[in-house]
Design an enzyme around this catalytic site. Structure first.
Site, PDB file in Angstrom:
ATOM      1  N   ASN A   1     -20.740  73.270  68.836  1.00  2.00           N
ATOM      2  CA  ASN A   1     -19.283  73.302  68.708  1.00  2.00           C
ATOM      3  C   ASN A   1     -18.867  74.744  68.394  1.00  2.00           C
ATOM      4  O   ASN A   1     -19.154  75.247  67.311  1.00  2.00           O
ATOM      5  CB  ASN A   1     -18.880  72.348  67.572  1.00  2.00           C
ATOM      6  CG  ASN A   1     -17.377  72.296  67.332  1.00  2.00           C
ATOM      7  OD1 ASN A   1     -16.638  73.179  67.784  1.00  2.00           O
ATOM      8  ND2 ASN A   1     -16.931  71.298  66.602  1.00  2.00           N
TER       9      ASN A   1
ATOM     10  N   CYS B   1     -10.160  74.316  65.869  1.00  2.00           N
ATOM     11  CA  CYS B   1     -10.732  73.952  67.177  1.00  2.00           C
ATOM     12  C   CYS B   1      -9.661  73.736  68.251  1.00  2.00           C
ATOM     13  O   CYS B   1      -9.953  73.813  69.439  1.00  2.00           O
ATOM     14  CB  CYS B   1     -11.609  72.711  67.048  1.00  2.00           C
ATOM     15  SG  CYS B   1     -12.960  72.938  65.900  1.00  2.00           S
TER      16      CYS B   1
ATOM     17  N   HIS C   1     -12.753  70.121  74.357  1.00  2.00           N
ATOM     18  CA  HIS C   1     -13.394  70.731  73.188  1.00  2.00           C
ATOM     19  C   HIS C   1     -14.711  69.992  72.970  1.00  2.00           C
ATOM     20  O   HIS C   1     -14.794  68.778  73.150  1.00  2.00           O
ATOM     21  CB  HIS C   1     -12.484  70.592  71.967  1.00  2.00           C
ATOM     22  CG  HIS C   1     -13.160  70.989  70.697  1.00  2.00           C
ATOM     23  ND1 HIS C   1     -13.813  72.192  70.557  1.00  2.00           N
ATOM     24  CD2 HIS C   1     -13.307  70.342  69.502  1.00  2.00           C
ATOM     25  CE1 HIS C   1     -14.322  72.260  69.348  1.00  2.00           C
ATOM     26  NE2 HIS C   1     -14.035  71.163  68.687  1.00  2.00           N
TER      27      HIS C   1
HETATM   28  O1  UT7 Z   1     -14.499  70.290  66.018  1.00  2.00           O
HETATM   29  C1  UT7 Z   1     -13.706  69.689  65.075  1.00  2.00           C
HETATM   30  C2  UT7 Z   1     -13.739  68.247  65.184  1.00  2.00           C
HETATM   31  N1  UT7 Z   1     -15.010  67.744  64.726  1.00  2.00           N
HETATM   32  C3  UT7 Z   1     -15.416  66.571  65.114  1.00  2.00           C
HETATM   33  O2  UT7 Z   1     -14.762  65.941  65.902  1.00  2.00           O
HETATM   34  C4  UT7 Z   1     -16.683  66.025  64.506  1.00  2.00           C
HETATM   35  C5  UT7 Z   1     -16.556  64.542  64.336  1.00  2.00           C
HETATM   36  N2  UT7 Z   1     -17.674  63.916  63.646  1.00  2.00           N
HETATM   37  C6  UT7 Z   1     -18.891  63.797  64.197  1.00  2.00           C
HETATM   38  O3  UT7 Z   1     -19.154  64.309  65.262  1.00  2.00           O
HETATM   39  C7  UT7 Z   1     -19.914  62.943  63.487  1.00  2.00           C
HETATM   40  O4  UT7 Z   1     -19.285  62.202  62.473  1.00  2.00           O
HETATM   41  C8  UT7 Z   1     -21.078  63.779  62.877  1.00  2.00           C
HETATM   42  C9  UT7 Z   1     -21.943  64.335  63.984  1.00  2.00           C
HETATM   43  C10 UT7 Z   1     -20.541  64.897  62.021  1.00  2.00           C
HETATM   44  C11 UT7 Z   1     -21.945  62.870  62.003  1.00  2.00           C
HETATM   45  O5  UT7 Z   1     -22.454  61.786  62.774  1.00  2.00           O
HETATM   46  P1  UT7 Z   1     -22.319  60.292  62.249  1.00  2.00           P
HETATM   47  O6  UT7 Z   1     -23.003  59.444  63.221  1.00  2.00           O
HETATM   48  O7  UT7 Z   1     -20.875  60.024  61.961  1.00  2.00           O
HETATM   49  O8  UT7 Z   1     -23.175  60.335  60.932  1.00  2.00           O
HETATM   50  P2  UT7 Z   1     -22.723  59.913  59.459  1.00  2.00           P
HETATM   51  O9  UT7 Z   1     -21.858  60.970  58.869  1.00  2.00           O
HETATM   52  O10 UT7 Z   1     -22.246  58.511  59.474  1.00  2.00           O
HETATM   53  O11 UT7 Z   1     -24.125  59.938  58.712  1.00  2.00           O
HETATM   54  C12 UT7 Z   1     -25.147  58.965  59.019  1.00  2.00           C
HETATM   55  C13 UT7 Z   1     -26.390  59.351  58.235  1.00  2.00           C
HETATM   56  C14 UT7 Z   1     -26.119  59.636  56.766  1.00  2.00           C
HETATM   57  O12 UT7 Z   1     -27.227  59.188  56.013  1.00  2.00           O
HETATM   58  P3  UT7 Z   1     -27.144  57.812  55.215  1.00  2.00           P
HETATM   59  O13 UT7 Z   1     -25.993  57.943  54.258  1.00  2.00           O
HETATM   60  O14 UT7 Z   1     -26.943  56.750  56.253  1.00  2.00           O
HETATM   61  O15 UT7 Z   1     -28.471  57.754  54.533  1.00  2.00           O
HETATM   62  C15 UT7 Z   1     -26.086  61.147  56.715  1.00  2.00           C
HETATM   63  O16 UT7 Z   1     -26.452  61.653  55.446  1.00  2.00           O
HETATM   64  O17 UT7 Z   1     -26.938  60.547  58.791  1.00  2.00           O
HETATM   65  C16 UT7 Z   1     -27.136  61.500  57.751  1.00  2.00           C
HETATM   66  N3  UT7 Z   1     -27.002  62.825  58.298  1.00  2.00           N
HETATM   67  C17 UT7 Z   1     -28.033  63.496  58.836  1.00  2.00           C
HETATM   68  N4  UT7 Z   1     -29.326  63.153  59.005  1.00  2.00           N
HETATM   69  C18 UT7 Z   1     -30.125  64.051  59.598  1.00  2.00           C
HETATM   70  C19 UT7 Z   1     -25.883  63.599  58.372  1.00  2.00           C
HETATM   71  N5  UT7 Z   1     -26.188  64.772  58.951  1.00  2.00           N
HETATM   72  C20 UT7 Z   1     -27.506  64.728  59.245  1.00  2.00           C
HETATM   73  C21 UT7 Z   1     -28.392  65.631  59.860  1.00  2.00           C
HETATM   74  N6  UT7 Z   1     -29.689  65.255  60.014  1.00  2.00           N
HETATM   75  N7  UT7 Z   1     -28.010  66.847  60.291  1.00  2.00           N
END
Ligand code: UT7
Length: 320
Positions: free
Chosen positions: A277, A114, A247
């Site tokens: 993204n 990225c 980005h």
């Molecule tokens: O481009 C390269 C750089 N990339 C980035 O900078 C990305 C950085 N990370 C992020 O943007 C975020 O961490 C994400 C968007 C990837 C994830 O968001 P988050 O708020 O950090 O969610 P999380 O990983 O803490 O997950 C929270 C919950 C989990 O469920 P439990 O364990 O609380 O039951 C996940 O399993 O959300 C769940 N989850 C989803 N639920 C519905 C993860 N993905 C999804 C989804 N739909 N697509």
């Protein structure tokens, strides 16, 4: 006389097919509401079968060259930033060079995921300022849909396909052009954002894997630091910045970085809602969009930034 890399033109291309959140909710256990709330994404574009990264790059490059009033034969450098090249080798940049009707001058790919566009911009800037390059095409082009695991809801909802391109030209040191750049990498974080395949490991392309929360934590800290670093290098304060062209990984990252720097969120060019993204393509795509819709005007000062797999990250100050 000192030479600077001036911005001569921009272009972009998005594949025709739009994939809305609802469509992905039919594939994995997710919802439009979750994706919008946690990322800001509403939709993303997806390349058609047989539509390659080089095709996206070519369309964006033609638009950038037209904007600059130039043709492929006028260039003496092409750099393509991509993590999803057409082939393992040769570089997608060489295919692009031939398609644009040029030959003889250097053309190569840069792989910093990225952050690739920021890395490529830095290399082009150095080659213009010290290497005698006169006209450079710098492209970010990706087909991330080809490396997504559509059974993994934590990653498949995040990424889209697209391309953006800029034409840089050697010009006088009159305040315009690439003013400063800063690049970083921390290979110790290699395993928090990677693809689980490759030529030397599995002989397959593999699928993208990410520890989202860990990457998020690094992004907010390091992007703020690198933006402060590049403004310091350029001798600029936050008040002198017109636009941030970041980005597009997560709208919440954009909001918190702007807040930490004391920037109004209205000064941040946001495309994640419509593009998702697009990795190395996101910064030049956003730059082209905001120039073409009249937000970014001549004589303005822009902050460009990105973070991605590696981890790699970088920033640039660009005066239009
Ligand atoms: O481009 C390269 C750089 N990339 C980035 O900078 C990305 C950085 N990370 C992020 O943007 C975020 O961490 C994400 C968007 C990837 C994830 O968001 P988050 O708020 O950090 O969610 P999380 O990983 O803490 O997950 C929270 C919950 C989990 O469920 P439990 O364990 O609380 O039951 C996940 O399993 O959300 C769940 N989850 C989803 N639920 C519905 C993860 N993905 C999804 C989804 N739909 N697509």
């Amino acid at each position: 006389m000192n030479v600077r890399a001036h911005l001569l033109g921009t272009g972009s291309y998005l594949p025709e097919r739009i994939v809305r959140n609802e469509e992905l909710a039919n594939l994995v256990d997710t919802s439009d509401a979750w994706i919008r709330e946690r990322t800001g994404i509403e939709q993303r574009h997806r390349a058609a079968d047989g539509e390659l990264t080089s095709d996206l790059a070519l369309a964006a490059s033609k638009a950038a060259l037209k904007d600059a009033g130039l043709e492929g034969g006028d260039l003496d450098l092409i750099i393509v930033a991509t993590a999803t090249p057409d082939h393992t080798f040769p570089a997608t940049a060489t295919k692009l060079q031939a398609a644009l009707g040029g030959h003889g001058f250097p053309a190569f790919d840069v792989q910093a995921v990225c952050s690739g566009f920021l890395y490529a911009l830095h290399v082009a800037d150095c080659m213009i300022r010290t290497g005698g390059t006169k006209k450079a095409l710098v492209v970010g082009a990706e087909t991330f849909s080809r490396i997504l695991d559509f059974e993994d809801r934590t990653t498949c909802v995040l990424f889209g396909d697209g391309a953006g391109a800029v034409v840089l030209g050697a010009g006088p040191d009159d305040g315009r052009g690439v003013v400063a750049t800063a690049l970083h990498a921390d290979g110790r974080q290699h395993d928090i954002l990677y693809v689980d395949g490759g030529v030397s490991t599995t002989q397959t392309a593999g699928f993208l894997r990410m520890e989202g929360q860990e990457v998020y934590r690094h992004a907010v800290t390091e992007l703020t630091n690198v933006l402060l670093e590049v403004m310091d290098k350029a001798g600029l304060s936050v008040e002198e910045i017109d636009w941030v062209v970041p980005h597009q990984a997560n709208k919440r990252i954009l909001q918190s970085t702007a807040k930490k720097l004391g920037l109004d969120f209205n000064q941040v060019v946001v495309t994640i809602d419509k593009h998702g993204n697009t990795s190395a393509a996101s910064v030049p795509l956003a730059l082209d969009l905001a120039r073409k819709d009249g937000r970014i005007k001549a004589g303005q000062t822009l902050l460009l930034e990105a973070m991605g797999g590696g981890l790699t990250w970088g920033a640039a100050v660009l005066r239009t």
